[in-house]
Design an enzyme around this catalytic site. Structure first.
Site, mmCIF file in Angstrom:
data_model
loop_
_atom_site.group_PDB
_atom_site.id
_atom_site.type_symbol
_atom_site.label_atom_id
_atom_site.label_comp_id
_atom_site.label_asym_id
_atom_site.label_seq_id
_atom_site.Cartn_x
_atom_site.Cartn_y
_atom_site.Cartn_z
ATOM 1 N N TYR A 1 0.819 -1.219 0.000
ATOM 2 C CA TYR A 1 0.000 0.000 0.000
ATOM 3 C C TYR A 1 0.854 1.270 0.000
ATOM 4 O O TYR A 1 0.428 2.296 -0.545
ATOM 5 C CB TYR A 1 -1.017 -0.019 1.148
ATOM 6 C CG TYR A 1 -2.179 -0.920 0.788
ATOM 7 C CD1 TYR A 1 -3.144 -0.481 -0.114
ATOM 8 C CD2 TYR A 1 -2.271 -2.213 1.261
ATOM 9 C CE1 TYR A 1 -4.180 -1.305 -0.504
ATOM 10 C CE2 TYR A 1 -3.306 -3.051 0.879
ATOM 11 C CZ TYR A 1 -4.257 -2.589 -0.007
ATOM 12 O OH TYR A 1 -5.275 -3.410 -0.416
ATOM 13 N N ARG B 1 1.468 1.694 -3.639
ATOM 14 C CA ARG B 1 0.248 2.166 -4.316
ATOM 15 C C ARG B 1 -0.025 3.627 -4.000
ATOM 16 O O ARG B 1 -0.438 4.393 -4.865
ATOM 17 C CB ARG B 1 -0.959 1.325 -3.882
ATOM 18 C CG ARG B 1 -0.853 -0.111 -4.321
ATOM 19 C CD ARG B 1 -2.166 -0.801 -4.234
ATOM 20 N NE ARG B 1 -3.151 -0.144 -5.091
ATOM 21 C CZ ARG B 1 -4.447 -0.402 -5.081
ATOM 22 N NH1 ARG B 1 -4.916 -1.313 -4.258
ATOM 23 N NH2 ARG B 1 -5.273 0.222 -5.878
ATOM 24 N N ASN C 1 -12.328 2.196 -6.185
ATOM 25 C CA ASN C 1 -10.930 2.612 -6.214
ATOM 26 C C ASN C 1 -10.528 3.284 -4.906
ATOM 27 O O ASN C 1 -11.318 3.989 -4.283
ATOM 28 C CB ASN C 1 -10.682 3.572 -7.386
ATOM 29 C CG ASN C 1 -10.908 2.887 -8.714
ATOM 30 O OD1 ASN C 1 -10.992 1.667 -8.774
ATOM 31 N ND2 ASN C 1 -11.010 3.663 -9.772
ATOM 32 N N VAL C 2 -9.273 3.091 -4.554
ATOM 33 C CA VAL C 2 -8.761 3.681 -3.319
ATOM 34 C C VAL C 2 -7.915 4.924 -3.612
ATOM 35 O O VAL C 2 -7.436 5.572 -2.689
ATOM 36 C CB VAL C 2 -7.970 2.630 -2.494
ATOM 37 C CG1 VAL C 2 -8.923 1.558 -1.990
ATOM 38 C CG2 VAL C 2 -6.833 1.993 -3.294
ATOM 39 N N ASP C 3 -7.754 5.243 -4.899
ATOM 40 C CA ASP C 3 -7.068 6.497 -5.239
ATOM 41 C C ASP C 3 -8.064 7.661 -5.135
ATOM 42 O O ASP C 3 -9.264 7.449 -4.953
ATOM 43 C CB ASP C 3 -6.449 6.404 -6.652
ATOM 44 C CG ASP C 3 -7.505 6.244 -7.747
ATOM 45 O OD1 ASP C 3 -8.412 7.100 -7.833
ATOM 46 O OD2 ASP C 3 -7.427 5.265 -8.531
ATOM 47 N N HIS D 1 -14.282 0.729 -0.992
ATOM 48 C CA HIS D 1 -13.175 -0.092 -0.485
ATOM 49 C C HIS D 1 -12.118 0.725 0.258
ATOM 50 O O HIS D 1 -10.989 0.276 0.430
ATOM 51 C CB HIS D 1 -12.531 -0.876 -1.642
ATOM 52 C CG HIS D 1 -13.432 -1.933 -2.209
ATOM 53 N ND1 HIS D 1 -13.229 -2.548 -3.418
ATOM 54 C CD2 HIS D 1 -14.567 -2.487 -1.718
ATOM 55 C CE1 HIS D 1 -14.198 -3.424 -3.653
ATOM 56 N NE2 HIS D 1 -15.027 -3.404 -2.636
ATOM 57 N N GLY E 1 -15.178 0.779 -16.013
ATOM 58 C CA GLY E 1 -13.888 0.233 -15.598
ATOM 59 C C GLY E 1 -13.917 -0.702 -14.417
ATOM 60 O O GLY E 1 -12.985 -0.725 -13.622
ATOM 61 N N THR E 2 -14.979 -1.481 -14.309
ATOM 62 C CA THR E 2 -14.968 -2.509 -13.253
ATOM 63 C C THR E 2 -15.420 -3.848 -13.812
ATOM 64 O O THR E 2 -16.383 -3.912 -14.579
ATOM 65 C CB THR E 2 -15.838 -2.117 -12.029
ATOM 66 O OG1 THR E 2 -15.956 -3.269 -11.166
ATOM 67 C CG2 THR E 2 -17.222 -1.625 -12.397
HETATM 68 P P1 OAD Z 1 -10.632 -5.206 -12.135
HETATM 69 O O1 OAD Z 1 -9.160 -5.188 -12.425
HETATM 70 O O2 OAD Z 1 -11.256 -6.457 -11.659
HETATM 71 O O3 OAD Z 1 -11.433 -4.783 -13.447
HETATM 72 C C1 OAD Z 1 -10.994 -3.709 -14.232
HETATM 73 C C2 OAD Z 1 -11.968 -3.567 -15.389
HETATM 74 O O4 OAD Z 1 -11.551 -2.420 -16.107
HETATM 75 C C3 OAD Z 1 -11.958 -4.746 -16.358
HETATM 76 O O5 OAD Z 1 -13.295 -5.094 -16.701
HETATM 77 C C4 OAD Z 1 -11.206 -4.206 -17.565
HETATM 78 O O6 OAD Z 1 -11.680 -4.737 -18.807
HETATM 79 C C5 OAD Z 1 -11.526 -2.735 -17.488
HETATM 80 N N1 OAD Z 1 -10.525 -1.847 -18.083
HETATM 81 C C6 OAD Z 1 -9.216 -2.068 -18.310
HETATM 82 N N2 OAD Z 1 -8.646 -1.006 -18.880
HETATM 83 C C7 OAD Z 1 -9.636 -0.072 -19.027
HETATM 84 C C8 OAD Z 1 -9.677 1.245 -19.541
HETATM 85 N N3 OAD Z 1 -8.594 1.853 -20.028
HETATM 86 N N4 OAD Z 1 -10.860 1.895 -19.528
HETATM 87 C C9 OAD Z 1 -11.988 1.295 -19.018
HETATM 88 N N5 OAD Z 1 -11.998 0.054 -18.531
HETATM 89 C C10 OAD Z 1 -10.835 -0.620 -18.513
HETATM 90 O O7 OAD Z 1 -10.907 -3.996 -11.136
HETATM 91 P P2 OAD Z 1 -12.151 -3.727 -10.194
HETATM 92 O O8 OAD Z 1 -13.420 -4.188 -10.822
HETATM 93 O O9 OAD Z 1 -12.051 -2.305 -9.761
HETATM 94 O O10 OAD Z 1 -10.655 -4.833 -4.102
HETATM 95 O O11 OAD Z 1 -11.810 -4.644 -8.974
HETATM 96 C C11 OAD Z 1 -12.672 -4.652 -7.889
HETATM 97 C C12 OAD Z 1 -11.923 -4.896 -6.622
HETATM 98 O O12 OAD Z 1 -11.113 -6.057 -6.730
HETATM 99 C C13 OAD Z 1 -10.929 -3.824 -6.250
HETATM 100 O O13 OAD Z 1 -11.531 -2.718 -5.598
HETATM 101 C C14 OAD Z 1 -10.009 -4.538 -5.345
HETATM 102 C C15 OAD Z 1 -9.816 -5.778 -6.187
HETATM 103 O O14 OAD Z 1 -9.272 -6.845 -5.644
HETATM 104 C C16 OAD Z 1 -9.941 -4.752 -2.977
HETATM 105 O O15 OAD Z 1 -8.809 -4.328 -2.941
HETATM 106 C C17 OAD Z 1 -10.677 -5.217 -1.765
#
Ligand code: OAD
Length: 233
Positions: free
Chosen positions: A55, A58, A89-91, A106, A172-173
């Site tokens: 962290y 990060r 996001n944590v940023d 988160h 982006g999730t």
């Molecule tokens: P992920 O890494 O699981 O998903 C990222 C998503 O963003 C994917 O669907 C990618 O296709 C998409 N992506 C990649 N590049 C992109 C771009 N330039 N523009 C738009 N989309 C893009 O991340 P999260 O869904 O945020 O939890 O992950 C959820 C949680 O899992 C996080 O908060 C974290 C992690 O483990 C904890 O730390 C507890």
């Protein structure tokens, strides 16, 4: 009905074009770390020094990154709409991109707490947390991040906010982490729903969603056209 309340549900992908890595695009490794080893309460109990180092890295990276066109676009939406950003996001790039109403499901990199008590939050800005740093109650200081294996305290309020939305934007999730992923189910029936993601998150039915299959920065331009269209309807 005119759109008044917009809810944006965001994840790591919205910060990707700011140079911050997503979690699942590199085979489950985040900058070489296994996410479950560094972002879980089990990982913390096993190896707190490793988790603090992760962290600290990060936090440094996030402080050196800047908001991108997608963060700024979401910030500018406040000129025309009531906007709540619910981010995993944590940023703080949404805030720096002009969003004034951000719920961090988160947690946040700029905050710390004692090991056993999440009710006292300490602002640490961009400073490191080191082994031996103590919270006021004498326990080891840790990031105020909600890890795997922990409750998500803001989930109920987030669900209520999604339920009020006139329009929902998912950006982006991968929507694989619960309970955050379940939030989309609280949306009112029939509202416009957009997802901006260059790939198709798997565990998700898109039947009544408009999928803008682009990166965040390009995708918001297309989204803007949809919003203009909706305003002129
Ligand atoms: P992920 O890494 O699981 O998903 C990222 C998503 O963003 C994917 O669907 C990618 O296709 C998409 N992506 C990649 N590049 C992109 C771009 N330039 N523009 C738009 N989309 C893009 O991340 P999260 O869904 O945020 O939890 O992950 C959820 C949680 O899992 C996080 O908060 C974290 C992690 O483990 C904890 O730390 C507890």
């Amino acid at each position: 009905m005119p759109v008044k309340d917009i809810v944006v549900l965001s994840g790591a992908g919205v910060s990707s074009e700011s140079g911050l890595a997503t979690f699942r695009d590199s085979g489950g490794l985040w900058e070489g770390y296994n996410v479950h080893e560094v972002a879980s309460i089990d990982g913390w109990n096993k190896d707190p020094e490793k988790v603090l180092a992760f962290y600290n890295l990060r936090r440094k990276q996030a402080s050196q990154a800047g908001p991108n066109a997608a963060h700024y676009f979401i910030g500018r939406l406040e000129k025309d709409y009531e906007v709540t950003v619910i981010t995993q996001n944590v940023d703080d790039l949404h805030e720096r991109g002009g969003s004034s109403n951000v719920i961090h499901l988160h947690g946040e990199l700029s905050k710390a707490r004692g090991e056993f008590d999440d009710s006292h939050i300490i602002e640490i800005g961009t400073n490191d947390i080191n082994p031996g740093d103590k919270a006021p109650d004498g326990s080891q200081l840790r990031p105020a991040i909600v890890w795997f294996g922990e409750m998500v305290p803001l989930i109920e309020i987030a669900a209520q906010i999604v339920a009020q939305a006139d329009l929902l934007i998912v950006i982006g999730t991968s929507l694989v982490v619960y309970p955050a992923a379940s939030l989309v189910n609280y949306a009112k029936k029939g509202i416009p729903k957009f997802i901006i993601d260059p790939s198709t998150p798997e565990l998700f039915s898109y039947a009544d969603w408009i999928h803008i299959k682009q990166s965040a920065c390009a995708g918001v331009e297309e989204l803007e056209q949809h919003l203009i269209h909706l305003r002129n309807e």
